[in-house]
Design a protein around this motif. Structure first.
Motif, PDB file in Angstrom:
ATOM      1  N   GLY A  41       0.845  -1.186   0.000  1.00  0.00           N
ATOM      2  CA  GLY A  41       0.000   0.000   0.000  1.00  0.00           C
ATOM      3  C   GLY A  41       0.883   1.240   0.000  1.00  0.00           C
ATOM      4  O   GLY A  41       0.748   2.118   0.839  1.00  0.00           O
ATOM      5  N   CYS A  42       1.799   1.305  -0.949  1.00  0.00           N
ATOM      6  CA  CYS A  42       2.876   2.305  -0.915  1.00  0.00           C
ATOM      7  C   CYS A  42       2.474   3.695  -1.392  1.00  0.00           C
ATOM      8  O   CYS A  42       3.273   4.624  -1.298  1.00  0.00           O
ATOM      9  CB  CYS A  42       4.078   1.814  -1.713  1.00  0.00           C
ATOM     10  SG  CYS A  42       3.788   1.729  -3.496  1.00  0.00           S
ATOM     11  N   GLY A  43       1.257   3.869  -1.903  1.00  0.00           N
ATOM     12  CA  GLY A  43       0.864   5.199  -2.371  1.00  0.00           C
ATOM     13  C   GLY A  43       1.803   5.687  -3.458  1.00  0.00           C
ATOM     14  O   GLY A  43       2.045   5.007  -4.447  1.00  0.00           O
ATOM     15  N   LYS A  44       2.380   6.865  -3.265  1.00  0.00           N
ATOM     16  CA  LYS A  44       3.297   7.449  -4.242  1.00  0.00           C
ATOM     17  C   LYS A  44       4.749   7.040  -4.002  1.00  0.00           C
ATOM     18  O   LYS A  44       5.657   7.571  -4.624  1.00  0.00           O
ATOM     19  CB  LYS A  44       3.181   8.962  -4.229  1.00  0.00           C
ATOM     20  CG  LYS A  44       1.838   9.474  -4.682  1.00  0.00           C
ATOM     21  CD  LYS A  44       1.840  10.985  -4.670  1.00  0.00           C
ATOM     22  CE  LYS A  44       0.481  11.569  -4.864  1.00  0.00           C
ATOM     23  NZ  LYS A  44       0.534  13.033  -4.722  1.00  0.00           N
ATOM     24  N   GLY A  45       4.982   6.117  -3.060  1.00  0.00           N
ATOM     25  CA  GLY A  45       6.323   5.570  -2.865  1.00  0.00           C
ATOM     26  C   GLY A  45       7.224   6.361  -1.944  1.00  0.00           C
ATOM     27  O   GLY A  45       8.430   6.112  -1.877  1.00  0.00           O
ATOM     28  N   PHE A  46       6.667   7.288  -1.180  1.00  0.00           N
ATOM     29  CA  PHE A  46       7.514   8.154  -0.357  1.00  0.00           C
ATOM     30  C   PHE A  46       8.204   7.410   0.788  1.00  0.00           C
ATOM     31  O   PHE A  46       9.333   7.730   1.143  1.00  0.00           O
ATOM     32  CB  PHE A  46       6.719   9.345   0.182  1.00  0.00           C
ATOM     33  CG  PHE A  46       6.286  10.290  -0.901  1.00  0.00           C
ATOM     34  CD1 PHE A  46       7.196  10.772  -1.831  1.00  0.00           C
ATOM     35  CD2 PHE A  46       4.975  10.692  -1.001  1.00  0.00           C
ATOM     36  CE1 PHE A  46       6.815  11.647  -2.833  1.00  0.00           C
ATOM     37  CE2 PHE A  46       4.579  11.567  -1.997  1.00  0.00           C
ATOM     38  CZ  PHE A  46       5.500  12.041  -2.915  1.00  0.00           C
ATOM     39  N   PHE A  47       7.543   6.397   1.368  1.00  0.00           N
ATOM     40  CA  PHE A  47       8.226   5.625   2.420  1.00  0.00           C
ATOM     41  C   PHE A  47       9.431   4.901   1.829  1.00  0.00           C
ATOM     42  O   PHE A  47      10.504   4.857   2.433  1.00  0.00           O
ATOM     43  CB  PHE A  47       7.283   4.622   3.096  1.00  0.00           C
ATOM     44  CG  PHE A  47       7.984   3.841   4.178  1.00  0.00           C
ATOM     45  CD1 PHE A  47       8.073   4.346   5.458  1.00  0.00           C
ATOM     46  CD2 PHE A  47       8.587   2.618   3.909  1.00  0.00           C
ATOM     47  CE1 PHE A  47       8.753   3.649   6.462  1.00  0.00           C
ATOM     48  CE2 PHE A  47       9.265   1.914   4.889  1.00  0.00           C
ATOM     49  CZ  PHE A  47       9.342   2.437   6.172  1.00  0.00           C
ATOM     50  N   LEU A  48       9.268   4.321   0.659  1.00  0.00           N
ATOM     51  CA  LEU A  48      10.370   3.604   0.019  1.00  0.00           C
ATOM     52  C   LEU A  48      11.527   4.556  -0.301  1.00  0.00           C
ATOM     53  O   LEU A  48      12.696   4.213  -0.115  1.00  0.00           O
ATOM     54  CB  LEU A  48       9.893   2.902  -1.251  1.00  0.00           C
ATOM     55  CG  LEU A  48       8.864   1.792  -1.035  1.00  0.00           C
ATOM     56  CD1 LEU A  48       8.321   1.297  -2.363  1.00  0.00           C
ATOM     57  CD2 LEU A  48       9.451   0.652  -0.228  1.00  0.00           C
ATOM     58  N   ALA A  49      11.198   5.752  -0.771  1.00  0.00           N
ATOM     59  CA  ALA A  49      12.239   6.748  -1.060  1.00  0.00           C
ATOM     60  C   ALA A  49      12.986   7.113   0.219  1.00  0.00           C
ATOM     61  O   ALA A  49      14.222   7.195   0.227  1.00  0.00           O
ATOM     62  CB  ALA A  49      11.618   7.988  -1.695  1.00  0.00           C
ATOM     63  N   ALA A  50      12.245   7.312   1.312  1.00  0.00           N
ATOM     64  CA  ALA A  50      12.873   7.642   2.594  1.00  0.00           C
ATOM     65  C   ALA A  50      13.717   6.471   3.104  1.00  0.00           C
ATOM     66  O   ALA A  50      14.801   6.673   3.663  1.00  0.00           O
ATOM     67  CB  ALA A  50      11.801   8.023   3.614  1.00  0.00           C
ATOM     68  N   ALA A  51      13.238   5.247   2.907  1.00  0.00           N
ATOM     69  CA  ALA A  51      13.990   4.055   3.338  1.00  0.00           C
ATOM     70  C   ALA A  51      15.295   3.944   2.556  1.00  0.00           C
ATOM     71  O   ALA A  51      16.341   3.625   3.119  1.00  0.00           O
ATOM     72  CB  ALA A  51      13.137   2.800   3.166  1.00  0.00           C
ATOM     73  N   GLN A  52      15.237   4.215   1.266  1.00  0.00           N
ATOM     74  CA  GLN A  52      16.456   4.169   0.456  1.00  0.00           C
ATOM     75  C   GLN A  52      17.462   5.209   0.930  1.00  0.00           C
ATOM     76  O   GLN A  52      18.655   4.928   0.996  1.00  0.00           O
ATOM     77  CB  GLN A  52      16.131   4.375  -1.025  1.00  0.00           C
ATOM     78  CG  GLN A  52      15.559   3.143  -1.668  1.00  0.00           C
ATOM     79  CD  GLN A  52      15.326   3.311  -3.161  1.00  0.00           C
ATOM     80  OE1 GLN A  52      15.083   4.405  -3.658  1.00  0.00           O
ATOM     81  NE2 GLN A  52      15.391   2.207  -3.873  1.00  0.00           N
ATOM     82  N   LYS A  53      16.980   6.392   1.283  1.00  0.00           N
ATOM     83  CA  LYS A  53      17.880   7.431   1.801  1.00  0.00           C
ATOM     84  C   LYS A  53      18.557   6.973   3.095  1.00  0.00           C
ATOM     85  O   LYS A  53      19.642   7.404   3.412  1.00  0.00           O
ATOM     86  CB  LYS A  53      17.117   8.725   2.074  1.00  0.00           C
ATOM     87  CG  LYS A  53      16.916   9.583   0.871  1.00  0.00           C
ATOM     88  CD  LYS A  53      16.301  10.893   1.303  1.00  0.00           C
ATOM     89  CE  LYS A  53      16.271  11.886   0.182  1.00  0.00           C
ATOM     90  NZ  LYS A  53      15.720  13.175   0.622  1.00  0.00           N
TER      91      LYS A  53
END
Length: 171
Positions: A41-53
């Motif tokens: 349920g990632c929406g626009k992917g902002f959690f994944l972007a933050a996790a990658q950072k």
């Protein structure tokens, strides 16, 4: 350019919100460094972007909304998004994950037991699942009419979450 700037500002706002989730993981000695992370349920992917950072390894998102998927800046981020419902995903498609997050999603699912079983099947043997949902335990001081949402299909209390987790084989 305008959409790129807006996206960057939106990402900054979401990163500030996600700090509490990352701190919770750190307090519980759950590292995301070089780990495979799935956001159900990632929406626009902002959690994944933050996790990658923060050093996460391979990141994958599941998002049923094609509108949200279209708004993900694939040139900027290095993760995979599956435009599907959770129950339509299998480990043959994705492999297994060290961390599965499900933030603000459970209350929108029509069959959370089915979806959590799928998530559980995608976890590595020593993997973790982190999910966040509202605690709707009523109190004498709560006014129920203000708590009801037209977009939430279900409401959870600490007890109902415990029962749900046990049913999917989680500790």
């Amino acid at each position: 350019n305008t959409s790129s700037i807006k996206n960057r500002d939106e990402l900054t706002l979401w990163e500030k919100k996600y700090i509490k989730y990352f701190r919770f993981l750190e307090r519980n000695k759950i590292s995301i460094k070089n780990k495979r992370v799935l956001d159900a349920g990632c929406g626009k992917g902002f959690f994944l972007a933050a996790a990658q950072k923060r050093g996460a390894g391979e990141c994958v998102g599941i998002e049923p909304s094609s509108l949200c998927c279209q708004k993900i800046d694939n040139k900027r981020y290095n993760f995979t998004i599956l435009n599907k419902c959770i129950k339509a995903v299998s480990c043959e498609q994705t492999g297994f994950f060290d961390l599965i997050v499900c933030i603000g999603v459970l209350e929108h699912l029509s069959e959370p037991l089915v979806d959590l079983k799928v998530c559980r099947s995608l976890m590595n043997e020593n993997g973790y699942m982190y999910f966040y949902t509202h605690n709707e335990t009523p109190s004498l001081f709560s006014e129920m009419r203000k708590r009801i949402s037209l977009v939430h299909q279900l409401y959870f209390t600490t007890r109902t979450i415990e029962v749900l987790l046990k049913k999917v084989g989680m500790e």
